[in-house]
Design an enzyme around this catalytic site. Structure first.
Site, short mmCIF file in Angstrom:
data_model
loop_
_atom_site.label_atom_id
_atom_site.label_comp_id
_atom_site.label_asym_id
_atom_site.label_seq_id
_atom_site.Cartn_x
_atom_site.Cartn_y
_atom_site.Cartn_z
N ARG A 19 20.77 12.50 43.47
CA ARG A 19 20.06 11.63 44.40
C ARG A 19 20.62 10.21 44.33
NH1 ARG A 19 13.55 12.52 45.49
NH2 ARG A 19 13.89 12.82 47.70
N PHE A 72 1.53 2.91 52.10
CA PHE A 72 0.93 3.53 53.30
C PHE A 72 1.97 3.93 54.34
CE2 PHE A 72 -2.43 1.09 51.31
CZ PHE A 72 -3.47 1.99 51.32
N LEU A 73 3.26 3.83 53.99
CA LEU A 73 4.27 4.17 55.01
C LEU A 73 4.14 5.63 55.42
CD1 LEU A 73 6.79 6.08 53.81
CD2 LEU A 73 7.38 3.98 52.65
N ALA A 74 4.48 5.90 56.66
CA ALA A 74 4.56 7.28 57.13
C ALA A 74 6.04 7.59 57.34
CB ALA A 74 3.78 7.46 58.43
N LYS A 112 -6.42 4.45 48.63
CA LYS A 112 -5.27 5.23 49.11
C LYS A 112 -5.69 6.68 49.39
CE LYS A 112 -1.33 6.80 50.08
NZ LYS A 112 -0.67 6.52 51.33
N GLY A 163 1.18 18.50 58.24
CA GLY A 163 2.00 18.84 57.08
C GLY A 163 2.36 17.57 56.34
N CYS A 215 1.84 14.53 51.57
CA CYS A 215 0.71 13.72 51.10
C CYS A 215 -0.68 14.27 51.44
CB CYS A 215 0.82 12.32 51.66
SG CYS A 215 2.24 11.45 51.00
N LYS A 254 -2.06 17.40 49.43
CA LYS A 254 -2.06 17.08 47.99
C LYS A 254 -3.15 16.06 47.65
CE LYS A 254 1.21 13.94 46.71
NZ LYS A 254 0.62 12.74 46.11
P1 NAD Z 1 9.95 12.17 45.83
O1 NAD Z 1 9.80 13.47 45.17
O2 NAD Z 1 10.77 12.04 47.08
O3 NAD Z 1 10.59 11.13 44.77
C1 NAD Z 1 10.16 11.01 43.45
C2 NAD Z 1 11.40 10.78 42.58
O4 NAD Z 1 10.97 10.44 41.25
C3 NAD Z 1 12.29 12.02 42.43
O5 NAD Z 1 13.59 11.73 42.92
C4 NAD Z 1 12.29 12.31 40.91
O6 NAD Z 1 13.53 12.76 40.42
C5 NAD Z 1 11.96 10.94 40.35
N1 NAD Z 1 11.40 10.97 38.99
C6 NAD Z 1 10.41 11.73 38.49
N2 NAD Z 1 10.17 11.42 37.20
C7 NAD Z 1 11.06 10.45 36.86
C8 NAD Z 1 11.32 9.71 35.67
N3 NAD Z 1 10.59 9.91 34.56
N4 NAD Z 1 12.31 8.81 35.67
C9 NAD Z 1 13.05 8.59 36.79
N5 NAD Z 1 12.85 9.25 37.96
C10 NAD Z 1 11.86 10.15 37.99
O7 NAD Z 1 8.49 11.62 46.08
P2 NAD Z 1 8.00 10.57 47.21
O8 NAD Z 1 7.77 11.27 48.49
O9 NAD Z 1 8.88 9.37 47.17
O10 NAD Z 1 6.58 10.20 46.64
C11 NAD Z 1 6.42 9.41 45.48
C12 NAD Z 1 4.96 9.02 45.35
O11 NAD Z 1 4.57 8.23 46.47
C13 NAD Z 1 3.99 10.20 45.31
O12 NAD Z 1 2.93 9.89 44.44
C14 NAD Z 1 3.48 10.27 46.74
O13 NAD Z 1 2.19 10.83 46.80
C15 NAD Z 1 3.44 8.82 47.13
N6 NAD Z 1 3.57 8.56 48.57
C16 NAD Z 1 4.45 9.27 49.32
C17 NAD Z 1 4.60 8.98 50.67
C18 NAD Z 1 5.56 9.73 51.54
O14 NAD Z 1 5.52 9.56 52.75
N7 NAD Z 1 6.43 10.57 51.01
C19 NAD Z 1 3.85 7.94 51.24
C20 NAD Z 1 2.97 7.22 50.44
C21 NAD Z 1 2.85 7.55 49.10
C1 UDX Z 2 0.90 10.09 55.82
C2 UDX Z 2 0.10 8.81 56.11
O1 UDX Z 2 0.09 8.58 57.53
C3 UDX Z 2 0.72 7.63 55.39
O2 UDX Z 2 -0.07 6.46 55.58
C4 UDX Z 2 0.81 7.95 53.92
O3 UDX Z 2 1.41 6.86 53.23
C5 UDX Z 2 1.57 9.23 53.68
O4 UDX Z 2 0.97 10.31 54.43
P1 UDX Z 2 3.18 11.13 56.70
O5 UDX Z 2 2.67 12.37 56.06
O6 UDX Z 2 4.54 10.67 56.39
O7 UDX Z 2 2.19 9.91 56.36
O8 UDX Z 2 3.11 11.28 58.30
P2 UDX Z 2 1.91 11.24 59.38
O9 UDX Z 2 2.39 10.52 60.56
O10 UDX Z 2 0.65 10.77 58.79
O11 UDX Z 2 1.77 12.78 59.78
C6 UDX Z 2 1.27 13.75 58.88
C7 UDX Z 2 1.10 15.06 59.60
O12 UDX Z 2 0.04 14.99 60.56
C8 UDX Z 2 2.34 15.50 60.39
O13 UDX Z 2 2.53 16.89 60.24
C9 UDX Z 2 1.98 15.16 61.82
O14 UDX Z 2 2.67 15.94 62.77
C10 UDX Z 2 0.50 15.45 61.82
N1 UDX Z 2 -0.24 14.74 62.87
C11 UDX Z 2 -0.29 13.38 62.90
C12 UDX Z 2 -0.94 15.46 63.83
O15 UDX Z 2 -0.92 16.71 63.80
N2 UDX Z 2 -1.65 14.81 64.80
C13 UDX Z 2 -1.71 13.44 64.84
O16 UDX Z 2 -2.39 12.92 65.74
C14 UDX Z 2 -1.01 12.70 63.86
#
Ligand code: NAD
Ligand code: UDX
Length: 483
Positions: free
Chosen positions: A37, A158-160, A216, A269, A272, A275
């Site tokens: 990565r 809070f990013l999507a 959150k 889907g 987040c 879960k």
């Molecule tokens: P991700 O799986 O894409 O990335 C997590 C990374 O952490 C992985 O690359 C993994 O190898 C690394 N990692 C794990 N343990 C480690 C360690 N001890 N040292 C160094 N690296 C380590 O996950 P993500 O989607 O970026 O999500 C991260 C967190 O943010 C989660 O708690 C998630 O719920 C939250 N979150 C995600 C989103 C989203 O849209 N994906 C949005 C808001 C919040």
């Molecule tokens: C979500 C939250 O929006 C974001 O704030 C948080 O930080 C992470 O989880 P994300 O999962 O990346 O973000 O995308 P989002 O735009 O929320 O969509 C989630 C799912 O809901 C997708 O499968 C999307 O297609 C679906 N969705 C969204 C619907 O089915 N209908 C809608 O009106 C909006």
């Protein structure tokens, strides 16, 4: 100031890139144990697809933005350490299927304590259960040799996905939770000043740790609940002849309700929503708040039902069997503008169709064939209704023979009996329906799980067309035919 971020994933990478972009005086290093990565972050082909990300990363990388797997050294030198590691649902042991697995978080905290010789602000960026900061404080304070001082802050993201860069550039709000002690308040102030370099001050909300952590989980639960609410009504629309798009319009113009997150779909889907709600449900049950837990769990059950309902609609409409029929799957990512497939509704829908004997031709503009095959070979999702509709886990080798992946919509639809739109990619709005219809086996079915196709036009071409939550075409079997 030196910032380190542990976790170079969908959150760590874009978030840190934005900080580096907006704060040229801050040195930002994103760290991961996954060398592939990190190598990808240092290459021309970044490990995640996100509109606008390349420009920001390529603009800052090597100047004040660095990606490294020298985790311990960089953490030791940092003033502020963000922790953005994954917090997936536990699959084994106490709380399996519900609780968040904090093993990665705890591992990171132990490592921070071990290597630190100077005071640090530790920022929870991952989504964690309420009260996690207290556990992290204990891990840190019991494992530091030289009495190093740590302040733990909660700064949920809070990013999507798909809109991450614009969400980061113009956030509705930034929440920073800290201890109400002099050093806690100072730490909140330090982090606020970083964000204040581009976020208006009134959008930076300082609060206490537990409110920040729980806010959150609550925000994600509310967003997902809106989708399950509108999806529940989509089933009612199909049974009565009402139109879900009209319902969303009529309901969403009430300023108290608002128009966003009212798009009916084949199910939500992403990594987040499910879960985080499962985690919320687990916390509530642990605290004996069973009605609260049941209330939120229903959001997940409704989502599972929506995916199953779609599969049932396809099968019942196609004369109650899809055995040996080729079905084009248009879109595999969990939403448009991302290559992420985590918890994508397409996975469960494909598995439901494969289970009934279908052959699939999959196309997604951003998801690789390898990823599609891997996802479809894993066991079925957590919430799939396995008692009423047992899912027979087919062997990966068997599944692989039933899937074809294609480089465009037209190849995927060629000779197919049906096409299912499962992701709302813009290109599906403008695809050449006439060309697709001409190449398909007749009657040609079109099942739109995102309502992006012009259904009237599709019908004119000759398609038997189903739009989710729309009045049923006379050739589409009603609920009475569902299994
Ligand atoms: P991700 O799986 O894409 O990335 C997590 C990374 O952490 C992985 O690359 C993994 O190898 C690394 N990692 C794990 N343990 C480690 C360690 N001890 N040292 C160094 N690296 C380590 O996950 P993500 O989607 O970026 O999500 C991260 C967190 O943010 C989660 O708690 C998630 O719920 C939250 N979150 C995600 C989103 C989203 O849209 N994906 C949005 C808001 C919040
Ligand atoms: C979500 C939250 O929006 C974001 O704030 C948080 O930080 C992470 O989880 P994300 O999962 O990346 O973000 O995308 P989002 O735009 O929320 O969509 C989630 C799912 O809901 C997708 O499968 C999307 O297609 C679906 N969705 C969204 C619907 O089915 N209908 C809608 O009106 C909006």
């Amino acid at each position: 100031m030196k910032i380190a971020c542990i976790g170079a994933g969908y959150v760590g990478g874009p978030t840190m890139a934005m900080i580096a972009h907006k704060c040229p005086d801050v040195q930002v290093t994103v760290l991961d144990i996954n060398k592939d990565r990190i190598n990808a972050w240092n290459s021309d082909s970044l490990p995640i697809y996100e509109p606008g990300l390349d420009e920001v990363v390529f603009g800052c990388r090597g100047r004040n933005l660095f990606f490294s797997y020298d985790v311990e050294q960089c953490v030791a030198e940092a003033d502020v350490v963000f922790v953005s590691v994954n917090t997936p649902t536990k699959t084994k042991g106490v709380g399996a299927g519900y609780a968040a697995d904090l093993a990665y978080w705890e591992g990171a905290a132990r490592m921070i304590a071990k290597v630190s010789t100077s005071p640090k602000i530790i920022v929870e960026k991952s989504t964690v259960p309420v009260k996690t900061a207290a556990a992290i404080e204990k891990v840190l304070s019991h494992n530091t040799g030289g009495g190093v001082a740590f302040d733990v802050l909660s700064n949920p993201e809070f990013l999507a996905e798909g809109t991450a860069m614009s969400d980061l550039e113009k956030p509705d709000r930034v929440i920073i939770g800290g201890r109400m002690t002099p050093s806690g308040l100072k730490a909140v102030q330090t982090l606020s000043e970083v964000y204040a370099q581009w976020v208006p001050k009134e959008r930076i909300i300082a609060t206490n740790l537990w409110s920040s952590e729980l806010a959150k989980l609550t925000a994600n639960a509310f967003l997902a609940q809106r989708i399950s609410s509108i999806n529940s009504i989509s089933a009612l629309c199909e049974a009565t002849g009402a139109d879900i798009t009209e319902i969303s319009r009529c309901v969403g113009t009430d300023s108290r309700i608002g128009p966003k997150f009212l798009n009916a779909s084949v199910g939500f889907g992403g990594s987040c929503f499910q879960k985080d709600i499962l985690n919320l449900v687990y916390i509530c049950r642990s605290l004996n708040l069973n009605e609260v837990a049941d209330y939120w769990e229903q959001v997940i059950k409704m989502n599972d039902k929506q995916k199953r309902r779609f599969v049932d609609r396809v099968i019942s409409s196609m004369f109650n069997t899809v055995k040996g029929k080729r079905i084009a799957i248009l879109g595999f990512a969990f939403k448009k503008d991302t290559g992420d497939t985590r918890e994508s509704p397409a996975i469960d829908v494909c598995k439901g169709l494969l289970d009934d004997g279908a052959l699939l031709s999959v196309y997604d503009p951003k998801v690789s064939e390898k990823e599609i095959r891997t996802q479809l070979s894993l066991p079925a999702g957590l919430g799939w209704d396995s008692t009423k509709h047992p899912f027979v886990q087919q062997q990966a080798s068997e599944i692989n023979t039933k899937i074809e992946c294609h480089a465009n919509v037209y190849d995927a639809c060629k000779d197919a009996h049906a096409a299912c739109v499962l992701t709302e990619w813009d290109e599906f709005k403008s695809m050449d329906l006439g060309k697709i219809y001409a190449s398909m086996t007749k009657p040609a079915f079109l099942f739109d799980g995102r309502n992006v196709v012009d259904a009237a036009k599709a019908r004119d071409m000759g398609f038997v067309c189903y739009g989710l939550g729309k009045p049923l075409d006379k050739f589409i079997m009603g609920d009475e035919f569902n299994r």
